[in-house]
Design an enzyme around this catalytic site. Structure first.
Site, short mmCIF file in Angstrom:
data_model
loop_
_atom_site.label_atom_id
_atom_site.label_comp_id
_atom_site.label_asym_id
_atom_site.label_seq_id
_atom_site.Cartn_x
_atom_site.Cartn_y
_atom_site.Cartn_z
CD GLU A 1 -17.11 21.68 -8.96
OE1 GLU A 1 -18.37 22.05 -9.38
OE2 GLU A 1 -16.67 22.37 -8.45
CB SER B 1 -20.17 20.62 -13.58
OG SER B 1 -19.57 21.19 -14.64
N GLY C 1 -12.77 23.47 -11.96
CA GLY C 1 -13.18 25.08 -12.23
C GLY C 1 -13.15 25.65 -13.57
CB THR C 2 -13.57 29.07 -14.86
OG1 THR C 2 -14.91 29.24 -14.37
CG2 THR C 2 -12.98 29.56 -16.71
CB CYS C 3 -8.19 27.80 -14.41
SG CYS C 3 -6.60 27.81 -14.88
CG HIS D 1 23.45 41.91 -23.62
ND1 HIS D 1 22.55 42.37 -24.69
CD2 HIS D 1 24.24 41.55 -25.18
CE1 HIS D 1 22.85 42.60 -26.25
NE2 HIS D 1 24.12 41.83 -26.44
#
Length: 455
Positions: free
Chosen positions: A33, A35, A39-41, A438
């Site tokens: 890795e 960064s 990751g992005t998420c 319902h």
């Protein structure tokens, strides 16, 4: 050179679970890795943005509850620093959880740095080299920045989450999911918001009637939407930024305090040295994969946004499931098993699975459609959220569900009723004849499927 059985590049949604399963099955595994973990998420996608969406929803509810008998007296104040702090804590919790998992799991080595291929089995990270028989690429994507905007100060989906003061006037270039989510949340925070979209509608992949409904939601909330607006350039002058654009054949300018570029995403593949490994890319820079997510080099796989086969957190995780099934499971999964599904987390949310009306017309499929306006649904009335509608498409010959588009309160949850039926390969009659609870929104799915119309 250090040898591993498997190397994973990237710690997005597919990488960590694959590393855990490889390690559990005795594979000496490295995960690289460059960064932040996750990751992005985790870092600038789902986790932080949905935290902001939740804050924006609280603000909206607080200021729009008088018709429910709830009267707010006094000033409604938004503390963006506190919203950001809450977001940062959620992000750090996920990062720390991943770091602990890697540290505590036997056979996993976390390597920090940027990986590049030396050859099809060897990667370089800094001054060290690592070799493995299996390599999995999970490098994700990043915002696409048009050339004319690269030299001007701008925000992306990442940097806008670091603001501590609410923009006075936020100009957003791009009317896709990223632009719409940030546009609505910052309008609710108190910003003036203008969205510029070069196409003829917001969310270009959706049916025209759905796009029109979304545009109406935004205009009703005080967001200025300018369609057919091809942005040319931007210039910063002091505390203001001016965007120049062509609109209906006229060149116009608009000036605001902040500029957010939401003009799509590109794959993080250009610095990997894939040519030295023989891994092929398509014309958009995505890694070409087969049904098993193998690249053009059989012992190298590509998962997540970098393969161009989904660009969502849930599809990235399914990529892990596909790869994992061919490694360790009796039942094999394939890319073609997957139905496209996604949501735009605006309010009310848009949720979609499978084909929509445009797709059905293009493919010449004979179909029926069920449509239910939200203002006909008791639970929506009780909640005071009757905006928009639900659509389900049924194939004439098979009675199977082709797809659905829901735009309304809770749509991102009850769309899964349709998704599950599609994976089961079941007739729409199963839902039509079911008894739902319902009062709920989803109780109307059987009712609407009892009133199909020719499409």
């Amino acid at each position: 050179m250090e040898e591993f059985d498997a190397i994973i590049i990237g710690t997005g949604q597919a990488g960590p679970p694959l590393a855990a399963n490889l390690a559990k099955n005795g594979f000496r595994t490295a995960i690289i890795e460059k960064s932040h973990l996750g990751g992005t998420c985790v870092n600038d996608g789902c986790t932080p943005t949905k935290a902001y969406v939740a804050s924006a929803r609280r603000i909206f509810a607080a200021g729009n509850s008088e018709e429910h008998g709830v009267v707010l007296e006094g000033e409604l104040r938004v503390d963006l620093k506190k919203i950001k702090t809450r977001k940062d804590e959620l992000v750090q919790e996920s990062r720390s959880g991943l770091e602990k998992m890697f540290a505590d799991t036997e056979n996993i080595t976390l390597i920090r740095g940027e990986a590049t291929f030396i050859d099809e089995h060897t990667l370089q990270v800094g001054e060290k080299e690592y070799r493995a028989g299996k390599i999995y690429i999970n490098v994700g994507g990043r915002p696409r920045i048009p050339d004319d905007f690269k030299e001007v100060e701008h925000l992306t989906n990442d940097s806008i989450l670091e603001l501590e003061e609410i923009p006075e006037h936020l100009i957003i270039v791009g009317g896709g999911y990223v632009g719409l989510e940030f546009g609505q949340m910052f309008r609710r925070f108190g910003s003036r918001v203008t969205i510029l979209e070069r196409g003829e509608q917001l969310l270009e992949k959706e049916d025209e009637d759905i796009a029109e409904e979304i545009a109406a939601i935004f205009k009703d909330s005080g967001i200025e939407v300018k369609l057919k607006s091809n942005c040319i350039s931007a210039v910063r002058s002091g505390n203001a930024i001016t965007v120049k654009y062509d609109c209906e054949e006229n060149r116009e300018d608009i000036t605001g305090s902040h500029l957010l570029l939401a003009t799509g995403r590109i794959s993080n593949t250009e610095d990997l040295g894939l040519e030295r490994a023989g891994v092929k890319l398509d014309d958009k820079g995505y890694i070409v994969v087969n049904e098993k997510l193998q690249t053009s080099v059989p012992h190298i796989w590509a998962m997540g946004d970098c393969n161009g086969e989904g660009a969502f957190t849930h599809t990235a995780y399914n990529d892990f499931q596909i790869v994992n099934s061919h490694l360790f499971e009796k039942r094999k999964r394939f890319l073609s098993d997957r139905f496209t599904c996604y949501a735009a987390f605006i309010d009310p949310p848009l949720a979609r699975v499978g084909l929509n009306g445009n797709d059905i017309k293009e493919q010449g499929i004979k179909a029926k459609v069920a449509i239910m306006p939200m203002n006909k649904i008791a639970r929506a009335k009780e909640k005071g959220e009757t905006a928009r509608k639900l659509k389900i498409f049924i194939e004439n010959n098979t009675n199977k569900i082709l797809g659905a588009t829901f735009l309304g309160t809770g749509a991102d949850e009850y769309i899964h009723t349709i998704i599950d039926q599609m994976y089961a390969g079941a007739s729409y009659e199963i839902i039509r004849d079911a008894v739902h609870i319902h009062p709920t929104v989803s109780e109307l799915l059987p009712t609407m499927l009892g009133d199909l119309k020719e499409f």
